[in-house]
Structure formats: C-alpha cells, structure tokens
Design a protein around this motif. Structure first.
Motif, PDB file in Angstrom:
ATOM      1  N   THR A 104       7.372  -5.755   4.783  1.00 18.34           N
ATOM      2  CA  THR A 104       8.076  -5.563   6.046  1.00 18.34           C
ATOM      3  C   THR A 104       9.563  -5.814   5.821  1.00 18.34           C
ATOM      4  OG1 THR A 104       6.143  -6.301   7.284  1.00 18.34           O
ATOM      5  CG2 THR A 104       8.251  -6.296   8.437  1.00 18.34           C
ATOM      6  N   PHE A 105      10.404  -4.900   6.326  1.00 27.09           N
ATOM      7  CA  PHE A 105      11.841  -5.026   6.080  1.00 27.09           C
ATOM      8  C   PHE A 105      12.613  -4.452   7.256  1.00 27.09           C
ATOM      9  CE2 PHE A 105      10.722  -0.829   4.733  1.00 27.09           C
ATOM     10  CZ  PHE A 105      11.798  -0.041   5.110  1.00 27.09           C
ATOM     11  N   ASN A 106      13.877  -4.744   7.294  1.00 26.44           N
ATOM     12  CA  ASN A 106      14.827  -4.156   8.242  1.00 26.44           C
ATOM     13  C   ASN A 106      15.995  -3.586   7.452  1.00 26.44           C
ATOM     14  OD1 ASN A 106      13.436  -4.865  10.651  1.00 26.44           O
ATOM     15  ND2 ASN A 106      14.209  -6.970  10.461  1.00 26.44           N
ATOM     16  N   LEU A 107      16.481  -2.417   7.897  1.00 28.90           N
ATOM     17  CA  LEU A 107      17.638  -1.824   7.241  1.00 28.90           C
ATOM     18  C   LEU A 107      18.891  -2.589   7.628  1.00 28.90           C
ATOM     19  CD1 LEU A 107      16.879   1.970   7.771  1.00 28.90           C
ATOM     20  CD2 LEU A 107      16.711   0.698   5.643  1.00 28.90           C
ATOM     21  N   SER A 108      19.710  -2.847   6.641  1.00 28.30           N
ATOM     22  CA  SER A 108      20.955  -3.566   6.912  1.00 28.30           C
ATOM     23  C   SER A 108      22.189  -2.770   6.508  1.00 28.30           C
ATOM     24  CB  SER A 108      20.959  -4.916   6.181  1.00 28.30           C
ATOM     25  OG  SER A 108      20.760  -4.726   4.777  1.00 28.30           O
ATOM     26  N   GLY A 109      22.040  -1.741   5.705  1.00 24.28           N
ATOM     27  CA  GLY A 109      23.200  -0.946   5.311  1.00 24.28           C
ATOM     28  C   GLY A 109      22.809   0.258   4.474  1.00 24.28           C
ATOM     29  N   LEU A 110      23.554   1.339   4.633  1.00 25.65           N
ATOM     30  CA  LEU A 110      23.337   2.537   3.823  1.00 25.65           C
ATOM     31  C   LEU A 110      24.689   3.173   3.552  1.00 25.65           C
ATOM     32  CD1 LEU A 110      21.552   4.705   2.483  1.00 25.65           C
ATOM     33  CD2 LEU A 110      21.514   5.876   4.696  1.00 25.65           C
ATOM     34  N   ARG A 111      24.963   3.381   2.294  1.00 26.76           N
ATOM     35  CA  ARG A 111      26.205   4.048   1.904  1.00 26.76           C
ATOM     36  C   ARG A 111      25.858   5.213   0.983  1.00 26.76           C
ATOM     37  NH1 ARG A 111      31.456   0.675   0.225  1.00 26.76           N
ATOM     38  NH2 ARG A 111      31.188   0.175   2.429  1.00 26.76           N
ATOM     39  N   ILE A 112      26.463   6.373   1.276  1.00 29.31           N
ATOM     40  CA  ILE A 112      26.195   7.576   0.485  1.00 29.31           C
ATOM     41  C   ILE A 112      27.511   8.056  -0.122  1.00 29.31           C
ATOM     42  CG2 ILE A 112      25.298   9.935   0.498  1.00 29.31           C
ATOM     43  CD1 ILE A 112      23.603   9.186   2.907  1.00 29.31           C
ATOM     44  N   TYR A 113      27.485   8.292  -1.413  1.00 35.65           N
ATOM     45  CA  TYR A 113      28.660   8.773  -2.138  1.00 35.65           C
ATOM     46  C   TYR A 113      28.422  10.209  -2.607  1.00 35.65           C
ATOM     47  CZ  TYR A 113      29.484   3.728  -2.610  1.00 35.65           C
ATOM     48  OH  TYR A 113      29.654   2.387  -2.373  1.00 35.65           O
ATOM     49  N   LYS A 114      29.477  10.997  -2.632  1.00 36.82           N
ATOM     50  CA  LYS A 114      29.431  12.318  -3.262  1.00 36.82           C
ATOM     51  C   LYS A 114      30.501  12.374  -4.335  1.00 36.82           C
ATOM     52  CE  LYS A 114      30.130  17.251  -2.637  1.00 36.82           C
ATOM     53  NZ  LYS A 114      31.215  17.348  -3.616  1.00 36.82           N
ATOM     54  N   ASP A 115      30.048  12.560  -5.572  1.00 32.11           N
ATOM     55  CA  ASP A 115      30.966  12.602  -6.713  1.00 32.11           C
ATOM     56  C   ASP A 115      31.913  11.402  -6.718  1.00 32.11           C
ATOM     57  OD1 ASP A 115      29.805  15.001  -7.459  1.00 32.11           O
ATOM     58  OD2 ASP A 115      31.250  16.199  -6.331  1.00 32.11           O
ATOM     59  N   GLY A 116      31.372  10.207  -6.332  1.00 31.45           N
ATOM     60  CA  GLY A 116      32.144   8.973  -6.393  1.00 31.45           C
ATOM     61  C   GLY A 116      32.891   8.612  -5.122  1.00 31.45           C
ATOM     62  N   SER A 117      32.982   9.538  -4.143  1.00 34.49           N
ATOM     63  CA  SER A 117      33.694   9.254  -2.891  1.00 34.49           C
ATOM     64  C   SER A 117      32.697   9.001  -1.766  1.00 34.49           C
ATOM     65  CB  SER A 117      34.612  10.425  -2.512  1.00 34.49           C
ATOM     66  OG  SER A 117      35.562  10.668  -3.530  1.00 34.49           O
ATOM     67  N   THR A 118      33.002   8.036  -0.896  1.00 31.79           N
ATOM     68  CA  THR A 118      32.105   7.705   0.208  1.00 31.79           C
ATOM     69  C   THR A 118      32.142   8.796   1.269  1.00 31.79           C
ATOM     70  OG1 THR A 118      32.511   5.353  -0.152  1.00 31.79           O
ATOM     71  CG2 THR A 118      31.549   5.988   1.955  1.00 31.79           C
TER      72      THR A 118
END
Length: 306
Positions: free
Chosen positions: A52-66
């Motif tokens: 059981t978990f809760n999401l606390s953060g998501l970051r997506i990068y494309k070719d090194g840039s957020t």
C-alpha cells in the motif's frame, strides 16, 4: 573511533532500505512507442507493487529537460502535455497533436511513500508519405513531350522512383527536388520527362521508397488510354507492405502477358484445327462423289432383258 564506525553502518542500513523499497515497487512502461504526426500520443506506465502506497511526486524529463513536475496533483495539463491517472496503478502521459520535435527519450521518476522507481520510454514520430499531386503536363515541342510529376509529403526522408510497365527503372532520368516544411516534413517532387516517341509505349508508375525501412510504401500508376495530350488515367495510389513489390509486379506482368498470349493463341489454334477438319471433311466427300460405281450403268436393252 565509535563515530567513524557508526557512519558506514548507517550508510549500509539506508542503502539496504532504499534497495528493498525499489525491489518492491517498479514502474513498467513501453520501452518504445511509434506515433503518427499530428495525432495524440499516449505513453502508458503501470506501477507494480503488492504494498500500500501513496504518490508523493512525479517528474518527467525529455532529453534531460523537465517537461512535467507534479507533487500531489497528478491530473491536468502543462502545455500540450497532459497526465492521466485513472487509478492508483496507472499513469498515462498524453502528448496532444504530436509534433516531430516531440520524438526523443522520456524518463519517469516516481516517488511514493513506500519507495521510488524510474523508467525510460523512447518516442518515434512519423508522418506517412502520401502522393499529394500526380499529374501529366504536355510540353510543346517539335515532337510532343510530356512531363509526369509525382509529389509526396511525409517523414522520415523518402525517395520517388519511376518505372515503366512495373519493371524497368527510370529513376535516373527524373529530376527530383526535396524541401523541408515548417513542421519538419519532407516535401519531395519528382518530374519524369517522356519524349514523344515513347509517350504511348507503356504504363508508367511512381513509387515512394522508404529509406529507413528499405521498402516501397506507396505506388501510383499512369495508364495511357489515347493520343491527345493529358489523356492519362491515374489509378488510386496503393500502399505497399514489403520491399519485393517490384519483383511481384514483374511477375504479375509476366503472368498477364502469358495469359494474353494464351487467350490469343488458343482460340486461333482451335480455329485452325476447325478449318482443317472442315477441309478434310470436304475433301473426303469430294473423293466419294468422284469414285466410280461398282455397278456400271446398264443400257436400255440390258434393262429390258433384266
């Protein structure tokens, strides 16, 4: 001395906890996705865990840039980028009206109350080539000459090849130019000039050759149906599935010629046989008419005696 022994010990404990957390929670995504230009692209990922978990953060990068950074709210849009989170285990990155510049490597970094995980997705964007214009233009010369023009727009780069009767390659005789559109697509125009003496000597075709996949993707036929200028019939452009298309067309042309020859020779042969049979029959009848009778004709006196 005790302090120096404690620091490595704490490091080992923390590293172990991080490794265990990573093992119990993984983020699985399609490693490679191919999408069409100007369509919406979905890059789906699934969280695999029995905890059981809760999401606390998501970051997506494309070719090194957020390109996406979410802390608690994982829904909404940032420019053309939209994130869907239909249930606790599914995360879908949506790119609206996908452009060629959207192609590249995407890295997901997921943080939860139980652990973290990351995944990498490679997106390839293509634009299928289509023959936007296929025309025949007469040129006024001493001997009538005509230009056949094929134009295709798409991505990645392709070539236009020319054939006559589906087999002989005339590409080296064509004049071809390539321009890039503002969207990054390739606009290719090829012109094949046909001299007057050759205008009516066969069916001409232009084909789109995919340079990356080394196969023909599109084929367009020009069929000559008369003598006046511009008197060409264009068949519907057909998509091709493999690189052996030219060989297949050559085989089809060969079968067609055999069929035509058979349809001409067979009836002609039967007609000759029929004529010979009739002549033989007439010759036999004529011989029977001229054959002398086995009982010669009797005179009137002989008939009286009989």
């Amino acid at each position: 001395m005790g302090f120096y022994h404690t620091v490595p010990f704490l490091y080992v404990i923390l590293s172990t906890r991080v490794c265990l957390a990573t093992q119990f929670l993984t983020l699985n995504c399609n490693a490679s996705v191919t999408e069409l230009f100007d369509r919406d692209t979905e890059l789906p990922c699934k969280i695999n865990t029995d905890k059981t978990f809760n999401l606390s953060g998501l970051r997506i990068y494309k070719d090194g840039s957020t390109i996406f950074n979410g802390s608690t709210d994982f829904r909404g849009a940032q420019g053309r980028i939209k994130l869907l989170h239909p249930n606790p285990l599914d995360i879908i990155l949506v790119i609206q009206k996908t452009q060629l510049s959207d192609g590249g490597t995407y890295q997901y970094n997921l943080e939860t109350t139980f652990g973290h995980s990351s995944a990498i997705v490679t997106l390839k964007v293509i634009a299928r080539h289509h023959l936007s214009s296929v025309i025949a233009i007469p040129i006024t010369t001493r001997e009538r000459t005509e230009n056949l023009i094929c134009n295709t727009i798409g991505y990645p780069l392709a070539q236009i090849h020319w054939f006559i009767n589906g087999t002989s390659n005339l590409t080296s005789r064509a004049n071809t130019s390539t321009l890039k559109t503002p969207q990054g697509l390739f606009n290719i125009t090829s012109t094949l000039q046909i001299e007057g003496v050759n205008v009516s000597k066969g069916n001409y075709s232009c084909a789109v050759w995919n340079l990356e996949e080394n196969e023909y993707k599109l084929w367009q036929n020009f069929s000559r149906c008369g003598m006046p200028a511009l008197d060409w019939v264009l068949s519907d452009a057909s998509y091709v599935e493999d690189a052996s298309y030219v060989e297949k067309r050559a085989e089809e042309e060969k079968k067609k010629k055999v069929l035509i020859a058979t349809s001409v020779i067979l009836p002609g042969g039967l007609l000759v046989i029929a004529i010979l049979a009739v002549l033989q029959f007439m010759r036999t009848r004529h011989s029977e008419v001229k054959k002398p009778s086995e009982t010669p004709m009797l005179s009137s006196d002989q008939r009286a005696e009989a």
